[in-house]
Design an enzyme around this catalytic site. Structure first.
Site, PDB file in Angstrom:
ATOM      1  N   GLY A  12     -14.303 -13.209   4.292  1.00  0.00           N
ATOM      2  CA  GLY A  12     -15.596 -13.787   4.684  1.00  0.00           C
ATOM      3  C   GLY A  12     -15.502 -14.531   6.004  1.00  0.00           C
ATOM      4  N   TYR A 154     -22.650 -21.285  -9.483  1.00  0.00           N
ATOM      5  CA  TYR A 154     -21.760 -21.637  -8.355  1.00  0.00           C
ATOM      6  C   TYR A 154     -20.700 -22.659  -8.798  1.00  0.00           C
ATOM      7  CZ  TYR A 154     -20.474 -23.157  -3.610  1.00  0.00           C
ATOM      8  OH  TYR A 154     -19.783 -23.469  -2.455  1.00  0.00           O
ATOM      9  N   LYS A 158     -16.594 -22.168  -8.950  1.00  0.00           N
ATOM     10  CA  LYS A 158     -15.646 -22.991  -8.181  1.00  0.00           C
ATOM     11  C   LYS A 158     -14.705 -23.773  -9.104  1.00  0.00           C
ATOM     12  CE  LYS A 158     -17.107 -21.780  -4.066  1.00  0.00           C
ATOM     13  NZ  LYS A 158     -16.283 -20.969  -3.182  1.00  0.00           N
TER      14      LYS A 158
END
Ligand code: NAP
Length: 247
Positions: A12, A154, A158
């Site tokens: 990314g 999310y 994580k």
């Protein structure tokens, strides 16, 4: 130079924090494999790495796809003969309250943010084990530790990534491969640019250092973990959050 002629892979890295990490590692002597889903931004980062006098190759890779992750590491070994540093940076958000969250938004975030780092780490650990050295650095998030309303997918991804970091650290330590995470707070990138001003002001009030972080603040922590200075750290999480959480 902290990383003279080391070979790094950053997922990314077309923009945002990943791009800053790629340029930081290159500025300290590393040759950097750039990967992203977007060819245009990825190729631009690769050019900027080359402008620093290092070698760089762009390989398109959706980290959620295990074949593409495997291909990324194979291409790295083909181009450079080894893999010293893997930075699992690619990540996305699809925010919404849990009650209204769709299966698709849950699955996509988990696939990219958690399975992606697993796919890339699994592919990289083979050459790293042969070399008997390596650094895997996962970009987690403060919300993976403290949670955040509206980010069930999310924050779970994580939090899972932090657990994956600790497990891989235990599995790979005997081969001198370290695995650590950096947990940024709120960093100024496209991901946070979309927040409205009131939300940003409320966030700022929770940050003792009184500002959002910059991508370079995260890249500096990654550089440290990638370097020999961090030889005796593994399974750890470095919090780069201006003091907003002190876990
Ligand atoms: P960003 O500006 O949106 O950059 C993310 C990069 O990842 C983009 O280049 C994106 O490509 C790429 N990407 C998206 N899906 C991908 C996939 N499936 N495979 C490979 N690459 C993919 O975000 P950022 O703020 O720099 O975030 C980088 C990392 O830091 C993420 O893991 C994020 O969760 C974490 N983080 C960010 C913050 C923050 O405040 N910004 C805080 C904590 C943690 P496209 O351009 O095609 O979308």
């Amino acid at each position: 130079m902290l990383l003279q002629d080391r070979i790094a892979v950053v997922t990314g890295s077309g923009q945002g924090i990943g791009r800053a990490i790629a340029l930081k590692l290159a500025s300290e002597g590393a040759h950097v494999m750039i990967s992203d889903v977007m060819r245009e931004t990825g190729e631009a980062t690769a050019k900027d790495v080359e402008a620093l006098g290092r070698k760089s190759v762009f390989v398109p890779c959706d980290v959620a796809n295990s074949e593409e992750a495997k291909n990324l590491i194979e291409e790295t070994v083909k181009a450079f003969g080894r893999v010293d540093i893997l930075v699992n940076n690619a990540g996305i958000t699809r925010d919404g309250l849990a009650m209204r969250m769709s299966d698709a938004d849950w699955d996509l975030v988990l696939a990219i943010n958690l399975k992606g780092p697993f796919n890339c780490s699994r592919a990289a650990m083979r050459p790293m084990m042969k070399q008997r050295s390596g650094r895997i650095i996962n970009i987690a998030s403060v919300v993976g530790v403290i949670g955040n309303a509206g980010q069930a997918n999310y924050s779970a991804s994580k939090g899972g990534l932090i657990s994956l970091t600790k497990t891989l650290a235990r599995e790979l330590a005997s081969r001198q491969i370290t695995v650590n995470a950096v947990a940024p707070g709120f960093i100024r990138t496209r991901m946070t640019d979309v927040l409205d001003e009131k939300v940003k002001e409320a966030l700022m009030a929770q940050i003792p250092l009184g500002r959002l972080g910059e991508a370079d603040d995260v890249a500096n922590a990654v550089l440290f973990l990638a370097s020999d200075l961090a030889a005796y750290l593994t399974g750890q999480v470095i919090h780069v959050n201006g003091g907003m959480a002190m876990p």
